[in-house]
Design a protein around this motif. Structure first.
Motif, PDB file in Angstrom:
ATOM      1  N   MET A   1       0.832  -1.205   0.000  1.00 23.24           N
ATOM      2  CA  MET A   1       0.000   0.000   0.000  1.00 23.24           C
ATOM      3  C   MET A   1       0.867   1.255   0.000  1.00 23.24           C
ATOM      4  O   MET A   1       1.723   1.440   0.864  1.00 23.24           O
ATOM      5  N   HIS A   2       0.601   2.107  -0.984  1.00 14.54           N
ATOM      6  CA  HIS A   2       1.419   3.306  -1.217  1.00 14.54           C
ATOM      7  C   HIS A   2       0.575   4.560  -1.077  1.00 14.54           C
ATOM      8  O   HIS A   2      -0.497   4.652  -1.663  1.00 14.54           O
ATOM      9  N   LEU A   3       1.079   5.522  -0.304  1.00  9.99           N
ATOM     10  CA  LEU A   3       0.459   6.833  -0.196  1.00  9.99           C
ATOM     11  C   LEU A   3       1.290   7.828  -0.988  1.00  9.99           C
ATOM     12  O   LEU A   3       2.521   7.836  -0.879  1.00  9.99           O
TER      13      LEU A   3
ATOM     14  N   LEU B   1      -3.943   6.809  -3.000  1.00  7.81           N
ATOM     15  CA  LEU B   1      -3.587   5.779  -2.020  1.00  7.81           C
ATOM     16  C   LEU B   1      -3.964   4.478  -2.702  1.00  7.81           C
ATOM     17  O   LEU B   1      -5.127   4.262  -3.020  1.00  7.81           O
ATOM     18  N   HIS B   2      -2.981   3.624  -2.983  1.00  5.53           N
ATOM     19  CA  HIS B   2      -3.311   2.439  -3.784  1.00  5.53           C
ATOM     20  C   HIS B   2      -2.329   1.308  -3.532  1.00  5.53           C
ATOM     21  O   HIS B   2      -1.275   1.504  -2.933  1.00  5.53           O
ATOM     22  N   CYS B   3      -2.712   0.137  -4.023  1.00  5.97           N
ATOM     23  CA  CYS B   3      -1.800  -0.992  -3.984  1.00  5.97           C
ATOM     24  C   CYS B   3      -0.803  -0.837  -5.123  1.00  5.97           C
ATOM     25  O   CYS B   3      -1.167  -0.500  -6.242  1.00  5.97           O
TER      26      CYS B   3
ATOM     27  N   THR C   1       5.572   3.068   1.278  1.00  6.68           N
ATOM     28  CA  THR C   1       4.871   1.879   0.790  1.00  6.68           C
ATOM     29  C   THR C   1       5.002   0.806   1.860  1.00  6.68           C
ATOM     30  O   THR C   1       6.117   0.477   2.272  1.00  6.68           O
ATOM     31  N   VAL C   2       3.857   0.281   2.312  1.00 14.75           N
ATOM     32  CA  VAL C   2       3.897  -0.732   3.373  1.00 14.75           C
ATOM     33  C   VAL C   2       3.347  -2.044   2.838  1.00 14.75           C
ATOM     34  O   VAL C   2       2.285  -2.078   2.197  1.00 14.75           O
ATOM     35  N   LEU C   3       4.080  -3.104   3.092  1.00 13.67           N
ATOM     36  CA  LEU C   3       3.653  -4.436   2.672  1.00 13.67           C
ATOM     37  C   LEU C   3       2.730  -5.019   3.736  1.00 13.67           C
ATOM     38  O   LEU C   3       3.100  -5.093   4.909  1.00 13.67           O
ATOM     39  N   VAL C   4       1.525  -5.385   3.309  1.00 12.71           N
ATOM     40  CA  VAL C   4       0.552  -5.983   4.224  1.00 12.71           C
ATOM     41  C   VAL C   4       0.326  -7.418   3.760  1.00 12.71           C
ATOM     42  O   VAL C   4      -0.292  -7.652   2.721  1.00 12.71           O
ATOM     43  N   GLY C   5       0.853  -8.360   4.506  1.00 12.14           N
ATOM     44  CA  GLY C   5       0.767  -9.768   4.124  1.00 12.14           C
ATOM     45  C   GLY C   5      -0.654 -10.291   4.213  1.00 12.14           C
ATOM     46  O   GLY C   5      -1.545  -9.657   4.802  1.00 12.14           O
ATOM     47  N   ARG C   6      -0.888 -11.464   3.632  1.00  8.89           N
ATOM     48  CA  ARG C   6      -2.237 -12.047   3.654  1.00  8.89           C
ATOM     49  C   ARG C   6      -2.675 -12.261   5.090  1.00  8.89           C
ATOM     50  O   ARG C   6      -1.894 -12.717   5.930  1.00  8.89           O
ATOM     51  N   GLY C   7      -3.896 -11.839   5.376  1.00  9.54           N
ATOM     52  CA  GLY C   7      -4.441 -11.999   6.713  1.00  9.54           C
ATOM     53  C   GLY C   7      -3.853 -11.057   7.751  1.00  9.54           C
ATOM     54  O   GLY C   7      -4.224 -11.100   8.916  1.00  9.54           O
TER      55      GLY C   7
END
Ligand SMILES: [Cu+2]
Length: 457
Positions: A393-395, A438-440, A415-421
């Motif tokens: 996720m990038h702002l 703000l997007h993936c 940019t923050v990596l948000v893992g599954r779950g």
């Protein structure tokens, strides 16, 4: 299935630095078709889309606080725009069609002119039809130099990419609307490159100190990077210095659009050191460091933090306004329904329109912003990943600080990596006025639903 390292390439790719010319009319940044060897020796050249004549595009290097001025000249068959990733930029220069400017038509140009307030490793890339345009090669490094540079022998920019080439012709496959890619992990390729070349070599000396500026320019691949024969520290993430350099031990992740600055010493006793990508089925060589001679009798001692950038104070996170953004959809967690504009559509209807993902129930950038922030206000945003895939996720226009599991503030990132779950929280001072995307940054996810925005006024 990845192309494997089977050939020895003899070219040492050295980063070239062009001076920013001061003259009437901005220096051109020409986006056009060119050809270069992307695949290993023995394969044909690949037709790419490039800024200048190479992928990555011309390096742009300026001093901290200086202006970047470029005339984007569009010689592509599609409209385009340039986003200056990670720069806390004047909103009008952010390069987002439909939000901050119109896309630049073929044969037209656009003058970009902005200040780069923070030293560090940034990059620029196409932001129109980016799923396709970035995959075709429209990206380049943007380096903002510290007033006092760290003491290193070499400063190298390594832009990592993941190409999907036809294994016979070495041409980029044009299946950009591939529903399987869009609804799963995104467009993953079959050849990993550094600076647009397969397995390039860099000349180093034993006990030399290197600064490596790693940029993940790939469409969707989350690299898990490791080093062989090099030891040192991560000193910056997404351009921003760490307060305390992080000593490297084992592999570390680099999600699409993220950067890591490393300070490394060449400690190998062998003739070659390596940067490798750890994949499920083994490790793949990304770049080689060929040792010729000795720089010093022993490895240097320690490392200092890079000078801090002029970032805002976060203040008391307990007083932040809190928001949640749910990351929804994709294969195995198919959307039941989501909104396109005013209309709620079923998951099946959305899939027929190429939409597989949603952010808080919207399968495209909504009319109203996710967040309407007063200038200078403090926000705590929790990204809750309800899907079966990771998202980066990038702002735009801001950096934020990660909030760690113990509630303390972690590194600055864009940019923050948000893992599954997973759920990840960030702290944001909304201090840059404008309309910000703000997007993936898995570009296939962005085009098929993971796009939102926030307003600072
Ligand atoms: Cu995603």
């Amino acid at each position: 299935m990845l192309f494997t390292r089977r050939h020895i390439l003899k070219t040492a790719a050295a980063a070239t630095i062009l001076p920013v010319a001061a003259r009437a009319g901005y220096p051109p940044l020409k986006a056009h078709l060119s050809r270069q060897r992307v695949a290993p020796e023995g394969f044909p050249d690949t037709t790419v889309w490039s800024y200048g004549d190479t992928v990555p595009g011309t390096i742009i290097k300026v001093d901290q606080g200086a202006r970047v001025q470029r005339k984007l000249v569009n010689d592509l068959p599609q409209p385009t725009s340039v986003h200056w990733h990670g720069i806390r930029i004047d909103n009008a220069m952010d390069g987002v069609p439909g939000l901050t400017q119109d896309a630049v038509a073929p044969g037209s140009s656009f003058d970009y002119d902005f200040v780069a307030p923070d030293a560090g490793t940034y990059w620029y890339h196409a932001h129109n039809q980016s799923m396709e345009q970035v995959a075709r090669g429209l990206y380049g490094p943007l380096i903002v130099a510290e007033a006092t540079a760290p003491d290193v022998d070499q400063d190298l920019v390594l832009m990592l990419d993941d190409w999907r080439l036809n294994p016979e012709t070495a041409q980029i496959t044009d299946d950009f609307d591939n529903g399987h890619d869009l609804s799963h992990a995104g467009r993953l390729g079959n050849i990993l490159t550094v600076n647009g070349s397969f397995d390039p070599a860099f000349a180093v000396r034993r006990n030399e100190r290197l600064r490596l500026r790693l940029v993940n320019a790939s469409n969707a691949r989350i690299f898990d990077l490791d080093l062989d024969g090099l030891a040192g520290w991560i000193v910056a993430l997404d351009g921003m210095p760490l307060e305390t350099p992080l000593r490297l031990s084992g592999s570390f992740p680099l999600a699409p659009a993220q950067r890591a600055d490393l300070i490394l010493d060449v400690i190998t006793e062998d003739e070659t050191a390596s940067l490798v990508s750890v994949e499920r089925d083994g490790s793949y060589g990304l770049a080689r460091f060929e040792v010729g001679g000795t720089a010093a009798g022993a490895r240097r001692q320690g490392v200092s933090a890079l000078p801090p950038n002029p970032l805002p104070e976060i203040g008391n996170i307990q007083e932040a306004q809190t928001h949640q953004m749910r990351l929804q959809g994709g294969a195995m967690r198919w959307l039941e329904s989501a909104r396109l504009g005013e209309t709620e559509l079923s998951g099946r209807e959305l899939a027929q329109l190429g939409k597989f993902w949603a952010l808080n129930g919207y399968a495209e950038r909504p009319e109203d912003p996710f967040l309407d922030a007063a200038v200078g206000s403090l926000h705590r945003i929790e990204f809750v990943n309800e899907s079966a895939f990771a998202h980066a996720m990038h702002l735009h226009g801001h950096h934020f600080r990660l909030i760690l599991d113990d509630g303390s503030l972690g590194p600055w990132r864009d940019t923050v990596l948000v893992g599954r779950g997973q759920a990840r929280q960030i702290a944001l001072i909304a201090d840059n006025p404008g309309n910000w995307l703000l997007h993936c940054h898995m570009l296939g996810h962005a085009v098929s639903g993971m796009m939102s925005w926030f307003r600072v006024s």
